[in-house]
Design a protein around this motif. Structure first.
Motif, mmCIF file in Angstrom:
data_model
loop_
_atom_site.group_PDB
_atom_site.id
_atom_site.type_symbol
_atom_site.label_atom_id
_atom_site.label_comp_id
_atom_site.label_asym_id
_atom_site.label_seq_id
_atom_site.Cartn_x
_atom_site.Cartn_y
_atom_site.Cartn_z
ATOM 1 N N LEU A 134 16.803 -14.743 8.422
ATOM 2 C CA LEU A 134 15.835 -13.704 8.431
ATOM 3 C C LEU A 134 14.592 -14.063 7.851
ATOM 4 C CD1 LEU A 134 17.880 -10.644 8.071
ATOM 5 C CD2 LEU A 134 17.143 -11.766 10.290
ATOM 6 N N LYS A 135 13.333 -13.639 8.299
ATOM 7 C CA LYS A 135 12.078 -14.027 7.887
ATOM 8 C C LYS A 135 11.613 -12.722 7.463
ATOM 9 C CE LYS A 135 11.412 -17.988 10.637
ATOM 10 N NZ LYS A 135 10.886 -18.646 11.848
ATOM 11 N N ARG A 136 11.987 -12.068 6.251
ATOM 12 C CA ARG A 136 11.915 -10.567 6.178
ATOM 13 C C ARG A 136 10.335 -10.655 5.382
ATOM 14 N NH1 ARG A 136 16.166 -7.156 5.775
ATOM 15 N NH2 ARG A 136 18.227 -8.027 5.941
ATOM 16 N N LYS A 137 9.796 -9.597 5.720
ATOM 17 C CA LYS A 137 8.359 -9.223 5.288
ATOM 18 C C LYS A 137 8.155 -7.594 5.291
ATOM 19 C CE LYS A 137 5.328 -9.837 9.235
ATOM 20 N NZ LYS A 137 4.045 -10.393 9.520
ATOM 21 N N ASP A 138 7.218 -7.289 4.618
ATOM 22 C CA ASP A 138 6.630 -6.010 4.577
ATOM 23 C C ASP A 138 6.004 -5.474 5.972
ATOM 24 O OD1 ASP A 138 6.518 -3.032 3.217
ATOM 25 O OD2 ASP A 138 4.443 -3.739 3.457
ATOM 26 N N CYS A 139 6.427 -4.548 6.635
ATOM 27 C CA CYS A 139 5.768 -4.309 7.975
ATOM 28 C C CYS A 139 5.652 -2.755 8.256
ATOM 29 C CB CYS A 139 6.096 -4.862 9.243
ATOM 30 S SG CYS A 139 7.898 -4.877 9.550
ATOM 31 N N SER A 140 5.063 -2.366 9.040
ATOM 32 C CA SER A 140 4.776 -0.820 9.699
ATOM 33 C C SER A 140 5.744 -0.806 10.731
ATOM 34 C CB SER A 140 3.432 -0.598 9.987
ATOM 35 O OG SER A 140 3.629 0.672 10.671
ATOM 36 N N ALA A 141 6.893 0.075 10.785
ATOM 37 C CA ALA A 141 7.861 0.358 11.579
ATOM 38 C C ALA A 141 7.167 0.699 13.041
ATOM 39 C CB ALA A 141 8.989 1.201 11.288
#
Length: 191
Positions: free
Chosen positions: A44-51
């Motif tokens: 998984l390439k997790r990052k902070d994002c706006s849903a």
């Protein structure tokens, strides 16, 4: 470029072949990704994002012709995607693999469009409480048949459900789940 010497019937046949090849390419990509997720070989390439932004970008992709449906992959002649984001959900940020979330949302929205050839309205509502986000996908068309819902976890099933199975795997990889909400008519919507 199109060969102008092709008559109308041959042009239609060529377009149909192009659509089918795009669908096959998508199925192969889905099969590859579902296998990687099943065996946890897809990092998984997790990052902070706006849903909310992820959802809006997915809807925009359909209108901008950046999906297999809108670029000749078949589907409804006429569709409308309505996005409803609750006030409390608008500013929610999540840590997720944005590409995989978009893939899941595109699969769900695309299913609504693809399986309602006469056209439909797809409504995607987003809710959030604390750090949990949910998207509900409903359409004015047929909904998801009960046979699909019953066979989602059966790998030997003859029902074509790879796209939904992939959505379920993406949700699970993010600590969530794919749920189905029964309609009064017997079929289902997804959440």
């Amino acid at each position: 470029s199109q060969d102008m010497s092709l008559d109308e019937e041959n042009r239609r046949t060529a377009e149909k072949m192009k659509r089918q090849s795009l669908i096959i390419r998508q199925l192969i990509a889905d099969l590859n990704l579902t296998s990687k997720l099943l065996y946890q070989a897809q990092p998984l390439k997790r990052k902070d994002c706006s849903a909310a932004a992820v959802l809006r970008e997915c809807a925009a992709d359909f209108y901008n012709g950046e999906t297999e449906l809108s670029s000749g992959g078949g589907g409804a002649a006429d569709f409308v995607i309505e996005i409803i984001v609750g006030k409390e959900a608008e500013s929610v940020r999540i840590t997720a693999d944005e590409g995989l979330l978009k893939r899941a949302l595109r699969n769900l929205i695309g299913n609504s469009i693809r399986h309602n050839e006469e056209g439909c309205q797809v409504t995607v509502s987003m809710r959030a409480d604390q750090s949990e986000v949910s998207w509900r996908i409903e359409d004015t068309g047929k909904g998801i048949p009960e046979t699909v819902v019953r066979n989602l976890d059966r790998t030997e099933s003859t029902v074509h459900i790879m796209g939904l199975r992939l959505v379920a795997q993406i949700a699970k990889a993010h600590g969530g789940k794919l749920s189905f909400i029964r309609r009064s008519g017997g079929n289902y919507d997804a959440e």
